[in-house]
Scaffold this motif. Sequence first.
Motif, PDB file in Angstrom:
ATOM      1  N   ASP A 222       0.997  -1.389   0.006  1.00  0.00           N
ATOM      2  CA  ASP A 222      -0.026   0.040   0.029  1.00  0.00           C
ATOM      3  C   ASP A 222       0.808   1.371  -0.016  1.00  0.00           C
ATOM      4  OD1 ASP A 222      -2.144  -1.798   0.277  1.00  0.00           O
ATOM      5  OD2 ASP A 222      -2.419  -1.364   2.334  1.00  0.00           O
ATOM      6  N   GLY A 223       2.038   1.243   0.664  1.00  0.00           N
ATOM      7  CA  GLY A 223       2.905   2.502   0.672  1.00  0.00           C
ATOM      8  C   GLY A 223       3.540   2.842  -0.388  1.00  0.00           C
ATOM      9  N   GLU A 224       3.970   1.496  -1.259  1.00  0.00           N
ATOM     10  CA  GLU A 224       4.495   1.816  -2.420  1.00  0.00           C
ATOM     11  C   GLU A 224       3.550   2.585  -3.509  1.00  0.00           C
ATOM     12  OE1 GLU A 224       8.032  -1.533  -3.179  1.00  0.00           O
ATOM     13  OE2 GLU A 224       5.883  -2.157  -3.198  1.00  0.00           O
ATOM     14  N   ILE A 225       2.260   1.991  -3.451  1.00  0.00           N
ATOM     15  CA  ILE A 225       1.112   2.473  -4.374  1.00  0.00           C
ATOM     16  C   ILE A 225       0.946   3.950  -3.825  1.00  0.00           C
ATOM     17  CG2 ILE A 225      -1.257   2.252  -4.904  1.00  0.00           C
ATOM     18  CD1 ILE A 225       0.584   0.186  -6.071  1.00  0.00           C
ATOM     19  N   ALA A 226       0.944   3.978  -2.692  1.00  0.00           N
ATOM     20  CA  ALA A 226       0.371   5.603  -2.309  1.00  0.00           C
ATOM     21  C   ALA A 226       1.849   6.531  -2.607  1.00  0.00           C
ATOM     22  CB  ALA A 226       0.180   5.565  -0.770  1.00  0.00           C
ATOM     23  N   GLU A 227       2.735   6.120  -2.575  1.00  0.00           N
ATOM     24  CA  GLU A 227       3.941   7.038  -3.034  1.00  0.00           C
ATOM     25  C   GLU A 227       3.950   7.163  -4.466  1.00  0.00           C
ATOM     26  OE1 GLU A 227       7.586   5.366  -2.143  1.00  0.00           O
ATOM     27  OE2 GLU A 227       8.882   7.196  -2.537  1.00  0.00           O
ATOM     28  N   ALA A 228       3.730   6.262  -5.306  1.00  0.00           N
ATOM     29  CA  ALA A 228       3.581   6.378  -6.476  1.00  0.00           C
ATOM     30  C   ALA A 228       2.579   7.369  -7.009  1.00  0.00           C
ATOM     31  CB  ALA A 228       3.578   5.030  -7.526  1.00  0.00           C
ATOM     32  N   ARG A 229       1.548   7.178  -6.516  1.00  0.00           N
ATOM     33  CA  ARG A 229       0.273   8.172  -6.881  1.00  0.00           C
ATOM     34  C   ARG A 229       0.705   9.696  -6.459  1.00  0.00           C
ATOM     35  NH1 ARG A 229      -4.557   9.977  -4.950  1.00  0.00           N
ATOM     36  NH2 ARG A 229      -6.170   9.647  -6.383  1.00  0.00           N
ATOM     37  N   ARG A 230       1.292   9.661  -5.277  1.00  0.00           N
ATOM     38  CA  ARG A 230       1.587  11.238  -4.614  1.00  0.00           C
ATOM     39  C   ARG A 230       2.409  11.849  -5.813  1.00  0.00           C
ATOM     40  NH1 ARG A 230       5.421  13.223  -2.899  1.00  0.00           N
ATOM     41  NH2 ARG A 230       6.647  10.911  -2.119  1.00  0.00           N
ATOM     42  N   ILE A 231       3.406  11.041  -6.083  1.00  0.00           N
ATOM     43  CA  ILE A 231       4.711  11.584  -6.960  1.00  0.00           C
ATOM     44  C   ILE A 231       3.735  12.204  -8.648  1.00  0.00           C
ATOM     45  CG2 ILE A 231       6.814  11.302  -8.469  1.00  0.00           C
ATOM     46  CD1 ILE A 231       7.567   9.443  -5.898  1.00  0.00           C
ATOM     47  N   ILE A 232       3.080  11.167  -9.018  1.00  0.00           N
ATOM     48  CA  ILE A 232       2.576  11.318 -10.247  1.00  0.00           C
ATOM     49  C   ILE A 232       1.364  12.670 -10.190  1.00  0.00           C
ATOM     50  CG2 ILE A 232       0.734  10.326 -11.886  1.00  0.00           C
ATOM     51  CD1 ILE A 232       2.219   7.501 -11.269  1.00  0.00           C
ATOM     52  N   LEU A 233       0.707  12.576  -8.869  1.00  0.00           N
ATOM     53  CA  LEU A 233      -0.193  13.821  -9.141  1.00  0.00           C
ATOM     54  C   LEU A 233       0.503  15.057  -8.967  1.00  0.00           C
ATOM     55  CD1 LEU A 233      -2.467  11.691  -9.044  1.00  0.00           C
ATOM     56  CD2 LEU A 233      -3.571  12.468  -7.379  1.00  0.00           C
TER      57      LEU A 233
ATOM     58  N   HIS B 212       3.361  15.728 -10.219  1.00  0.00           N
ATOM     59  CA  HIS B 212       4.009  16.246 -11.365  1.00  0.00           C
ATOM     60  C   HIS B 212       2.961  16.799 -12.502  1.00  0.00           C
ATOM     61  CE1 HIS B 212       8.315  15.501 -11.031  1.00  0.00           C
ATOM     62  NE2 HIS B 212       8.022  14.676 -10.150  1.00  0.00           N
ATOM     63  N   SER B 213       1.773  15.916 -12.356  1.00  0.00           N
ATOM     64  CA  SER B 213       0.821  16.342 -13.352  1.00  0.00           C
ATOM     65  C   SER B 213      -0.067  17.466 -12.973  1.00  0.00           C
ATOM     66  CB  SER B 213      -0.046  14.909 -13.435  1.00  0.00           C
ATOM     67  OG  SER B 213      -1.228  15.390 -13.662  1.00  0.00           O
ATOM     68  N   ASP B 214      -0.054  17.943 -11.575  1.00  0.00           N
ATOM     69  CA  ASP B 214      -0.960  19.042 -11.533  1.00  0.00           C
ATOM     70  C   ASP B 214      -0.030  20.187 -11.841  1.00  0.00           C
ATOM     71  OD1 ASP B 214      -3.005  17.874 -10.210  1.00  0.00           O
ATOM     72  OD2 ASP B 214      -2.297  17.753  -8.120  1.00  0.00           O
ATOM     73  N   ARG B 215       1.280  19.852 -11.689  1.00  0.00           N
ATOM     74  CA  ARG B 215       2.233  21.278 -11.819  1.00  0.00           C
ATOM     75  C   ARG B 215       2.308  21.348 -13.400  1.00  0.00           C
ATOM     76  NH1 ARG B 215       7.603  19.609 -10.469  1.00  0.00           N
ATOM     77  NH2 ARG B 215       6.686  18.697  -8.695  1.00  0.00           N
ATOM     78  N   ASP B 216       2.445  20.221 -13.810  1.00  0.00           N
ATOM     79  CA  ASP B 216       2.840  20.299 -15.380  1.00  0.00           C
ATOM     80  C   ASP B 216       1.983  19.584 -16.279  1.00  0.00           C
ATOM     81  OD1 ASP B 216       4.695  20.861 -17.376  1.00  0.00           O
ATOM     82  OD2 ASP B 216       6.147  19.355 -16.748  1.00  0.00           O
ATOM     83  N   ALA B 217       0.664  19.951 -16.541  1.00  0.00           N
ATOM     84  CA  ALA B 217      -0.290  19.019 -17.230  1.00  0.00           C
ATOM     85  C   ALA B 217      -0.102  18.742 -18.622  1.00  0.00           C
ATOM     86  CB  ALA B 217      -1.675  20.033 -16.701  1.00  0.00           C
TER      87      ALA B 217
ATOM     88  N   LEU C 228       9.170   8.360 -15.694  1.00  0.00           N
ATOM     89  CA  LEU C 228       9.138   8.091 -14.214  1.00  0.00           C
ATOM     90  C   LEU C 228      10.109   7.740 -13.363  1.00  0.00           C
ATOM     91  CD1 LEU C 228       5.508   6.479 -13.928  1.00  0.00           C
ATOM     92  CD2 LEU C 228       6.030   8.733 -13.452  1.00  0.00           C
ATOM     93  N   LEU C 229      11.194   7.123 -14.130  1.00  0.00           N
ATOM     94  CA  LEU C 229      12.395   6.601 -13.289  1.00  0.00           C
ATOM     95  C   LEU C 229      13.133   7.704 -12.706  1.00  0.00           C
ATOM     96  CD1 LEU C 229      14.263   3.994 -15.625  1.00  0.00           C
ATOM     97  CD2 LEU C 229      12.422   3.387 -13.663  1.00  0.00           C
ATOM     98  N   ALA C 230      12.812   9.015 -13.352  1.00  0.00           N
ATOM     99  CA  ALA C 230      13.814   9.958 -12.712  1.00  0.00           C
ATOM    100  C   ALA C 230      12.911  10.634 -11.714  1.00  0.00           C
ATOM    101  CB  ALA C 230      13.865  11.033 -13.892  1.00  0.00           C
ATOM    102  N   LYS C 231      11.688  10.132 -11.460  1.00  0.00           N
ATOM    103  CA  LYS C 231      10.876  10.975 -10.551  1.00  0.00           C
ATOM    104  C   LYS C 231      10.530  10.516  -9.380  1.00  0.00           C
ATOM    105  CE  LYS C 231       8.853  13.431 -14.128  1.00  0.00           C
ATOM    106  NZ  LYS C 231       9.200  13.330 -15.557  1.00  0.00           N
ATOM    107  N   GLY C 232      11.244   9.109  -9.014  1.00  0.00           N
ATOM    108  CA  GLY C 232      10.981   8.641  -7.701  1.00  0.00           C
ATOM    109  C   GLY C 232      11.595   7.100  -7.876  1.00  0.00           C
ATOM    110  N   GLU C 233      12.206   6.631  -6.709  1.00  0.00           N
ATOM    111  CA  GLU C 233      12.726   5.360  -6.805  1.00  0.00           C
ATOM    112  C   GLU C 233      11.977   4.091  -6.574  1.00  0.00           C
ATOM    113  OE1 GLU C 233      14.581   1.888  -5.176  1.00  0.00           O
ATOM    114  OE2 GLU C 233      13.325   2.901  -3.929  1.00  0.00           O
ATOM    115  N   VAL C 234      10.650   4.635  -6.326  1.00  0.00           N
ATOM    116  CA  VAL C 234       9.570   3.511  -6.197  1.00  0.00           C
ATOM    117  C   VAL C 234       9.275   3.075  -7.973  1.00  0.00           C
ATOM    118  CG1 VAL C 234       7.756   5.198  -6.376  1.00  0.00           C
ATOM    119  CG2 VAL C 234       7.191   2.975  -5.472  1.00  0.00           C
ATOM    120  N   PHE C 235       9.655   4.046  -8.653  1.00  0.00           N
ATOM    121  CA  PHE C 235       9.266   3.401 -10.144  1.00  0.00           C
ATOM    122  C   PHE C 235      10.454   2.472 -10.639  1.00  0.00           C
ATOM    123  CE2 PHE C 235       7.143   7.662  -9.305  1.00  0.00           C
ATOM    124  CZ  PHE C 235       5.967   7.156  -9.663  1.00  0.00           C
TER     125      PHE C 235
END
Length: 279
Positions: free
Chosen positions: A33-44, A46-51, A76-83
């Motif tokens: 659950d932690g990995e999924i939450a972290e991936a989602r947080r990072i994606i949102l 970036h996507s909110d900032r840079d649509a 995504l590899l550049a955006k978080g180790e979780v990816f």
Amino acid sequence: MKTYTAETSDPEAIVAELLTGTGAVRFTGLFTDGEIAEARRIILEHSDRDAAKVTHFQGAAEAAGTIALQRRVWNLLAKGEVFSRMATHPVLMEVLRRFLGTGFIMGSIAANRILPGGPGQEPHVDYPYWDFHAPETHPTGLNASFPMNAQVTIILDPFTEASGATAYVPGTQKELRYPTEADDFHGRAERMLGDPGDTILFFGAAWHCAMPNRSDHERCAVLTNYLPKWVKPLEDMPGALPADFLAAAAPDLRQLLGFDYPYPEVLDTAAAVNAEGRT
Ligand SMILES: O=C(O)CCC(=O)C(=O)O
């Protein structure tokens, strides 16, 4: 759709299902659950900032003015180790080695986020077949008797009929062609339903598309494209990643980034290097 866990994974059966069966399988429990939450947080974030990022197969969405509600986050590899962890999950790697050959690479790792009210896509097949609407640009006789693609969708929000879970027509990966009106894609399609953390592995020669999000919540997923080692990747990941990331990449990741298969090479120079005994 057949469902597996890390414990029940059966690479031989899964490869047969991808190539000559329905074309898709589901895994549960590969990610915390932690990995999924972290991936989602990072994606949102970036996507909110840079649509506004390039996306594909949007068809009528542009005309309807809803295109900005389907958003990509690339590289995504550049955006978080979780990816990196997601891309190299050992259960997926084992199946992919059998499906695409042990030297397989990654073509792209991106997120597709569809906001409430966001559009779906046109039915399509994935890279490197995605321009197969012009089959004459590919080698004559090319067919799906062996795979040049595997897709992994890691679900980050509930994938329901209402939220726009990916639609696909089981078995169509065997045909390697674009669907026509007469194929009644939407009449025949099933959906890749799942909960956050569920993972769909499919052969992207199967006709499929994101569907419109008519729910009241986001519909976000990590989409990874894998290829045989000799297919040119879609994203230039080594070109987009920092030098220290590349230097520290573990062996599986280096393989996925294409470092184990050096071509094209300037073989004039390579010959000189060989002569000096340095390889
Ligand atoms: O997000 C999805 O449901 C599918 C996306 C897809 O097929 C694509 O972008 O090629």
